[in-house]
Design a protein around this motif. Sequence first.
Motif, PDB file in Angstrom:
ATOM      1  N   GLY A 262       9.376  52.295 -12.945  1.00 28.06           N
ATOM      2  CA  GLY A 262       8.800  51.985 -11.769  1.00 28.06           C
ATOM      3  C   GLY A 262       7.778  51.513 -11.002  1.00 28.06           C
ATOM      4  N   GLY A 263       7.444  50.224 -12.281  1.00 30.10           N
ATOM      5  CA  GLY A 263       6.143  49.376 -11.782  1.00 30.10           C
ATOM      6  C   GLY A 263       6.700  48.079 -11.722  1.00 30.10           C
ATOM      7  N   ARG A 264       5.509  47.052 -12.356  1.00 32.07           N
ATOM      8  CA  ARG A 264       6.558  45.638 -11.599  1.00 32.07           C
ATOM      9  C   ARG A 264       6.234  45.218 -12.750  1.00 32.07           C
ATOM     10  NH1 ARG A 264       8.738  46.324  -7.221  1.00 32.07           N
ATOM     11  NH2 ARG A 264       8.035  43.965  -6.816  1.00 32.07           N
ATOM     12  N   ILE A 265       7.042  44.737 -12.611  1.00 31.76           N
ATOM     13  CA  ILE A 265       7.073  43.541 -13.624  1.00 31.76           C
ATOM     14  C   ILE A 265       7.564  42.075 -13.631  1.00 31.76           C
ATOM     15  CG2 ILE A 265      10.146  43.826 -14.194  1.00 31.76           C
ATOM     16  CD1 ILE A 265       9.385  43.646 -17.268  1.00 31.76           C
ATOM     17  N   LYS A 266       7.074  41.200 -14.139  1.00 33.41           N
ATOM     18  CA  LYS A 266       7.387  39.741 -13.948  1.00 33.41           C
ATOM     19  C   LYS A 266       8.924  39.003 -13.664  1.00 33.41           C
ATOM     20  CE  LYS A 266       4.535  35.362 -13.376  1.00 33.41           C
ATOM     21  NZ  LYS A 266       4.723  35.406 -12.388  1.00 33.41           N
ATOM     22  N   CYS A 267       9.642  38.232 -12.913  1.00 32.57           N
ATOM     23  CA  CYS A 267      10.536  38.026 -12.924  1.00 32.57           C
ATOM     24  C   CYS A 267      10.340  36.435 -13.755  1.00 32.57           C
ATOM     25  CB  CYS A 267      11.154  37.859 -11.514  1.00 32.57           C
ATOM     26  SG  CYS A 267      12.009  40.002 -11.267  1.00 32.57           S
ATOM     27  N   HIS A 268      12.013  36.428 -14.117  1.00 30.94           N
ATOM     28  CA  HIS A 268      11.751  34.763 -14.559  1.00 30.94           C
ATOM     29  C   HIS A 268      13.223  34.188 -14.598  1.00 30.94           C
ATOM     30  CE1 HIS A 268       7.815  35.024 -16.702  1.00 30.94           C
ATOM     31  NE2 HIS A 268       8.543  36.136 -17.266  1.00 30.94           N
ATOM     32  N   TYR A 269      13.705  32.809 -14.286  1.00 31.63           N
ATOM     33  CA  TYR A 269      14.849  31.945 -13.854  1.00 31.63           C
ATOM     34  C   TYR A 269      15.472  31.094 -15.040  1.00 31.63           C
ATOM     35  CZ  TYR A 269      14.637  34.387  -9.221  1.00 31.63           C
ATOM     36  OH  TYR A 269      15.002  34.805  -8.564  1.00 31.63           O
ATOM     37  N   ARG A 270      16.357  31.286 -15.267  1.00 29.23           N
ATOM     38  CA  ARG A 270      17.356  30.341 -16.387  1.00 29.23           C
ATOM     39  C   ARG A 270      18.641  29.888 -15.662  1.00 29.23           C
ATOM     40  NH1 ARG A 270      17.453  34.061 -19.960  1.00 29.23           N
ATOM     41  NH2 ARG A 270      20.053  35.978 -19.081  1.00 29.23           N
ATOM     42  N   VAL A 271      18.621  28.419 -15.979  1.00 30.83           N
ATOM     43  CA  VAL A 271      20.299  27.669 -15.282  1.00 30.83           C
ATOM     44  C   VAL A 271      20.720  27.552 -15.947  1.00 30.83           C
ATOM     45  CG1 VAL A 271      20.687  25.648 -14.039  1.00 30.83           C
ATOM     46  CG2 VAL A 271      18.190  26.202 -13.426  1.00 30.83           C
ATOM     47  N   LEU A 272      22.623  28.074 -16.086  1.00 29.71           N
ATOM     48  CA  LEU A 272      23.092  28.152 -17.490  1.00 29.71           C
ATOM     49  C   LEU A 272      24.399  27.322 -15.652  1.00 29.71           C
ATOM     50  CD1 LEU A 272      23.758  32.312 -17.618  1.00 29.71           C
ATOM     51  CD2 LEU A 272      22.593  30.110 -18.922  1.00 29.71           C
ATOM     52  N   ARG A 273      24.768  26.179 -17.304  1.00 31.74           N
ATOM     53  CA  ARG A 273      25.613  25.201 -16.741  1.00 31.74           C
ATOM     54  C   ARG A 273      26.855  25.313 -18.007  1.00 31.74           C
ATOM     55  NH1 ARG A 273      22.722  20.047 -16.082  1.00 31.74           N
ATOM     56  NH2 ARG A 273      22.796  21.546 -14.094  1.00 31.74           N
ATOM     57  N   ASN A 274      28.266  25.346 -17.556  1.00 31.95           N
ATOM     58  CA  ASN A 274      28.907  25.483 -18.730  1.00 31.95           C
ATOM     59  C   ASN A 274      29.261  26.693 -19.675  1.00 31.95           C
ATOM     60  OD1 ASN A 274      30.896  23.672 -16.851  1.00 31.95           O
ATOM     61  ND2 ASN A 274      29.573  22.251 -17.819  1.00 31.95           N
ATOM     62  N   GLY A 275      28.314  27.420 -18.927  1.00 34.07           N
ATOM     63  CA  GLY A 275      27.398  28.597 -20.227  1.00 34.07           C
ATOM     64  C   GLY A 275      26.751  28.683 -21.157  1.00 34.07           C
ATOM     65  N   GLU A 276      26.018  27.346 -20.320  1.00 40.10           N
ATOM     66  CA  GLU A 276      24.981  26.898 -21.512  1.00 40.10           C
ATOM     67  C   GLU A 276      23.744  26.829 -20.483  1.00 40.10           C
ATOM     68  OE1 GLU A 276      25.097  22.812 -23.852  1.00 40.10           O
ATOM     69  OE2 GLU A 276      27.213  23.649 -24.296  1.00 40.10           O
ATOM     70  N   ASN A 277      22.735  27.748 -21.225  1.00 37.00           N
ATOM     71  CA  ASN A 277      21.015  27.519 -20.608  1.00 37.00           C
ATOM     72  C   ASN A 277      20.321  25.956 -20.660  1.00 37.00           C
ATOM     73  OD1 ASN A 277      18.794  28.096 -19.963  1.00 37.00           O
ATOM     74  ND2 ASN A 277      18.744  29.530 -20.929  1.00 37.00           N
ATOM     75  N   VAL A 278      21.325  24.906 -19.967  1.00 31.62           N
ATOM     76  CA  VAL A 278      20.443  24.331 -18.994  1.00 31.62           C
ATOM     77  C   VAL A 278      18.846  24.177 -19.067  1.00 31.62           C
ATOM     78  CG1 VAL A 278      22.098  22.920 -18.571  1.00 31.62           C
ATOM     79  CG2 VAL A 278      20.476  23.640 -17.496  1.00 31.62           C
ATOM     80  N   SER A 279      17.284  24.994 -19.009  1.00 26.67           N
ATOM     81  CA  SER A 279      16.446  25.012 -18.939  1.00 26.67           C
ATOM     82  C   SER A 279      15.325  25.859 -20.251  1.00 26.67           C
ATOM     83  CB  SER A 279      16.444  26.252 -17.782  1.00 26.67           C
ATOM     84  OG  SER A 279      17.202  27.463 -17.432  1.00 26.67           O
TER      85      SER A 279
END
Length: 334
Positions: A262-279
């Motif tokens: 119930g607390g707060r947790i920092k969010c991150h992002y990743r970019v997937l292209r054709n199933g691969e993580n380009v970031s």
Amino acid sequence: YTYFAHSAFVLFTVNGATIKKGVPSQPVRIYGFKSLPKAGDPIVCVQSEEVADQITERREALLGADQSSRTSSTEAAEMQVMGTAAKRGSSMEAALAKYGQDVEADNSQIRIPVIIRADGEGSLAALKESLLGVGDESSFDIVVDSVYSGIGPISTSDVRMAVESGASIFSFGIKQNDKATLSMAEAEGVEIRSHDVIYSLLDDAKKMFAKHLPATPVEIVHGKAKVQAIFDVNNKKDAERIAGLAVLDGTLYRENAKDSKGGRIKCHYRVLRNGENVSSERRELIASSLRKVKEDVDNVRRGEECGLGLLDFTDFEKGDIIECFSVEMKQEFV
């Protein structure tokens, strides 16, 4: 009869009071056996373990026990040993430290104390073996330590022992436990896990064992979106590249999401292209902006469209999948 020599650690009355000796006709509970005697076996108290060994050898000789029968007897006793007794040669470990037992700590192992009750000898033996197997499934060096095991309903003595040892109590096939015992367990914060199906008990055991394990990083994916368009936006500070997204699943967050507590947790992002993580080289991509139309928002849900900017990442392409995730430290059975 089968004879084994043991030194007992603790002697209790049936009401749970510690005593130094038991008098004729007095029922008592003895804790500390390395293996369980069978119903009807005589128990003889002598002045030392050496004398007990001598008596055991003499009686085996009188019964005509040869070396092979002694070996099978030893194996039968070892089959009844649980937890640390099976893995390290001592079945009580730190559980009875208050009674003057000095035990060397092994920081590489994780000791999980349990008390086991079952409706019969066969069920008890099967449950012990199964719980040991659960411990062996973990990637950690778990030692499942049976502080006590027995046949029949859970007693107040079991609860008291659980309090002293930090153990949870598992019962199998027990139809009804005493209400006073259950009330005492609740008041003392002792967990009682009662089951009639072995598989559900073992699943429950994993959840309980997880509480004893170190917290490990667990990734939680909050939402997924697809890049529909790409925009370059000039603002007062600098130019920003925005990905126009359609949220496919879950929720995207600009900064923080709720964690499992119930607390707060920092969010991150990743970019997937054709199933691969380009970031992948940028391990901690965070949102620089999140907008619906022209309004800054804290989150965007499934079925909605939005514009997302990522700090230090501009290499968007149409069709990319954007994942919003967090990493939370959790105690899980692994």
